[in-house]
Design a protein around this motif. Structure first.
Motif, short mmCIF file in Angstrom:
data_model
loop_
_atom_site.label_atom_id
_atom_site.label_comp_id
_atom_site.label_asym_id
_atom_site.label_seq_id
_atom_site.Cartn_x
_atom_site.Cartn_y
_atom_site.Cartn_z
N ARG A 5 0.81 -1.22 0.00
CA ARG A 5 0.00 0.00 0.00
C ARG A 5 0.85 1.27 0.00
NH1 ARG A 5 -3.05 1.62 4.08
NH2 ARG A 5 -1.43 0.97 5.55
N LYS A 6 2.10 1.12 0.48
CA LYS A 6 2.92 2.33 0.67
C LYS A 6 4.13 2.31 -0.23
CE LYS A 6 1.59 2.74 5.51
NZ LYS A 6 2.04 2.84 6.90
N ALA A 7 4.56 3.50 -0.62
CA ALA A 7 5.78 3.60 -1.43
C ALA A 7 6.71 4.64 -0.81
CB ALA A 7 5.46 4.00 -2.86
N VAL A 8 8.00 4.33 -0.86
CA VAL A 8 9.03 5.25 -0.33
C VAL A 8 9.81 5.84 -1.51
CG1 VAL A 8 11.15 5.35 1.04
CG2 VAL A 8 9.20 3.95 1.84
N PRO A 126 4.78 -4.71 3.91
CA PRO A 126 5.66 -4.61 2.74
C PRO A 126 5.49 -3.24 2.09
CG PRO A 126 3.73 -5.92 2.22
CD PRO A 126 3.66 -5.65 3.69
N PHE A 127 6.53 -2.78 1.42
CA PHE A 127 6.44 -1.46 0.79
C PHE A 127 7.18 -1.45 -0.54
CE2 PHE A 127 10.80 0.08 1.66
CZ PHE A 127 11.21 -0.85 2.62
N ALA A 128 6.78 -0.52 -1.39
CA ALA A 128 7.47 -0.31 -2.67
C ALA A 128 8.53 0.75 -2.43
CB ALA A 128 6.48 0.17 -3.72
N LEU A 129 9.63 0.63 -3.15
CA LEU A 129 10.69 1.64 -3.08
C LEU A 129 10.99 2.05 -4.52
CD1 LEU A 129 13.05 3.16 -1.67
CD2 LEU A 129 14.38 1.04 -1.87
N LEU A 130 10.93 3.35 -4.79
CA LEU A 130 11.17 3.83 -6.16
C LEU A 130 12.25 4.92 -6.11
CD1 LEU A 130 7.78 3.47 -5.81
CD2 LEU A 130 7.98 3.72 -8.27
N LEU A 131 13.38 4.69 -6.78
CA LEU A 131 14.45 5.68 -6.80
C LEU A 131 14.10 6.73 -7.86
CD1 LEU A 131 17.67 3.51 -6.42
CD2 LEU A 131 15.93 4.13 -4.73
N PRO A 132 14.01 7.99 -7.45
CA PRO A 132 13.46 9.00 -8.37
C PRO A 132 14.37 9.38 -9.52
CG PRO A 132 14.10 9.99 -6.30
CD PRO A 132 14.30 8.53 -6.13
N ASP A 133 15.67 9.00 -9.47
CA ASP A 133 16.53 9.31 -10.63
C ASP A 133 16.09 8.53 -11.87
OD1 ASP A 133 18.15 11.03 -9.37
OD2 ASP A 133 19.85 9.67 -9.13
N MET A 134 15.51 7.36 -11.64
CA MET A 134 15.18 6.49 -12.77
C MET A 134 13.72 6.68 -13.16
SD MET A 134 18.05 5.14 -13.11
CE MET A 134 18.80 3.58 -13.35
N ILE A 135 13.48 7.08 -14.40
CA ILE A 135 12.08 7.11 -14.85
C ILE A 135 11.91 6.13 -16.01
CG2 ILE A 135 11.59 9.41 -13.95
CD1 ILE A 135 11.65 10.49 -16.74
N MET A 136 10.73 5.54 -16.05
CA MET A 136 10.48 4.42 -16.96
C MET A 136 9.46 4.82 -18.03
SD MET A 136 12.13 2.39 -14.98
CE MET A 136 12.49 1.58 -13.49
#
Ligand code: G1P
Length: 300
Positions: A5-8, A126-136
């Motif tokens: 449910r959550k993303a960092v 559990p959580f999602a982690l998305l590094l903001p330098d990378m865009i898809m």
């Protein structure tokens, strides 16, 4: 099994590769076409069903918090001027009240430390982690595919892509084990391997689904590559108790932490926009025609 449910979003980085642009503006607020980089990453998480967005910020990053707030005066002015399309666009991207949280990484001690700073806001899920330098750029978002894989496998998931083996030392690299539903078991991980020692050419592209047990591990994690507390080192310890799966992402990824990746992202996203693509393609063609070939090097 608990839902993701959550993303960092770790957004404390200094952006030194973009100076002087990032002297007063966070690198995450640089725009690709007409959206800041961080907006792409948050939109990807939202498309994957994420309901709560946790930002690990630092000094001089307050404008990111403002970006995700309602700009009452702007909305009012747009409504008065009949700019309904613009208003609808802003409203579509607007997180709901209470859907965002912000905390600070007070010292730049590495990605593992930044993730650990989010422990109280994530809690025991559990959580999602998305590094903001990378865009898809792909038809279906990378994180959405990962959440679907997670619904089948549970455990921890890391998205990977192939890289030129000569570039492997710039990334975290995983070893590939047996195939599973739409993914594979991860057998090893190494952060920034020395030239020629990488277990494969599959690099970690900045998207993860992790179990909350990672936080206790990161708390005691010693410094690794670059003298920083590395997330990859923490995941390697968690892997002794929990399963890790690789998701082989096959869309495009742009490293917006580097000027060349950032410019490429701008071109790619502009070409993908139906209102811009024809003009852009024409402009690029003209520029290429005008480009003078580099003079040949004389030998001997
Ligand atoms: C981080 C991760 C690395 C990953 C990379 C993707 O490294 O530690 O495993 O491959 O992001 O961008 P950084 O770019 O912060 O050095």
């Amino acid at each position: 099994m608990k839902k993701v449910r959550k993303a960092v979003f770790p957004v404390a980085g200094l952006g030194t590769r973009f100076l002087p642009a990032t002297k007063a503006i966070p690198k995450e607020m640089l725009t690709v076409v007409d959206r800041p980089v961080i907006q792409y990453v948050v939109d990807e998480a939202r498309e994957a069903g994420i309901e709560h967005f946790i930002f690990v910020t630092g000094r001089n990053k307050a404008v990111i918090e403002d970006h995700f707030d309602i700009q009452f005066e702007l909305n009012h002015t747009l409504a008065q001027r009949g700019k309904d399309d613009q208003l609808a666009k802003l409203q579509r991207l607007q997180p709901l009240p209470g859907q965002t949280s912000f905390t600070r990484q007070q010292e730049p001690l590495g990605l593992g430390h930044a993730v650990w700073c989010a422990r109280e806001l994530v809690g025991d899920e559990p959580f999602a982690l998305l590094l903001p330098d990378m865009i898809m750029q792909s038809e279906k978002s990378c994180m959405k595919e990962m959440v679907e894989l997670y619904d089948n496998t549970g455990g921890n998931i890391i998205a990977v892509q192939e890289c030129d083996p000569a570039e492997a030392h710039k990334y975290g690299i995983v070893g590939r084990g047996e195939e599973t539903h739409n993914g594979f078991r991860i057998t090893s991980m190494v952060e920034k391997p020395k030239q020629g020692t990488a277990p494969s050419n599959l690099f970690i592209n900045g998207r993860y689904i992790l179990q909350p047990e990672i936080f206790a591990i990161l708390e005691s994690q010693e410094r690794g590559a670059g003298n920083e507390i590395q997330l990859t080192d923490g995941m390697l310890r968690l892997e002794q108790d929990q399963r890790f799966f690789g998701y082989h992402y096959r869309g495009r990824t742009f490293d917006c932490g580097s000027p060349e990746g950032f410019v490429e992202a701008n071109v790619a996203f502009a070409l993908a926009r139906h209102d811009l693509s024809a003009k852009m393609a024409g402009a690029i063609e003209e520029l290429l025609v005008d480009m003078k070939p580099a003079p040949l090097q004389k030998t001997g």
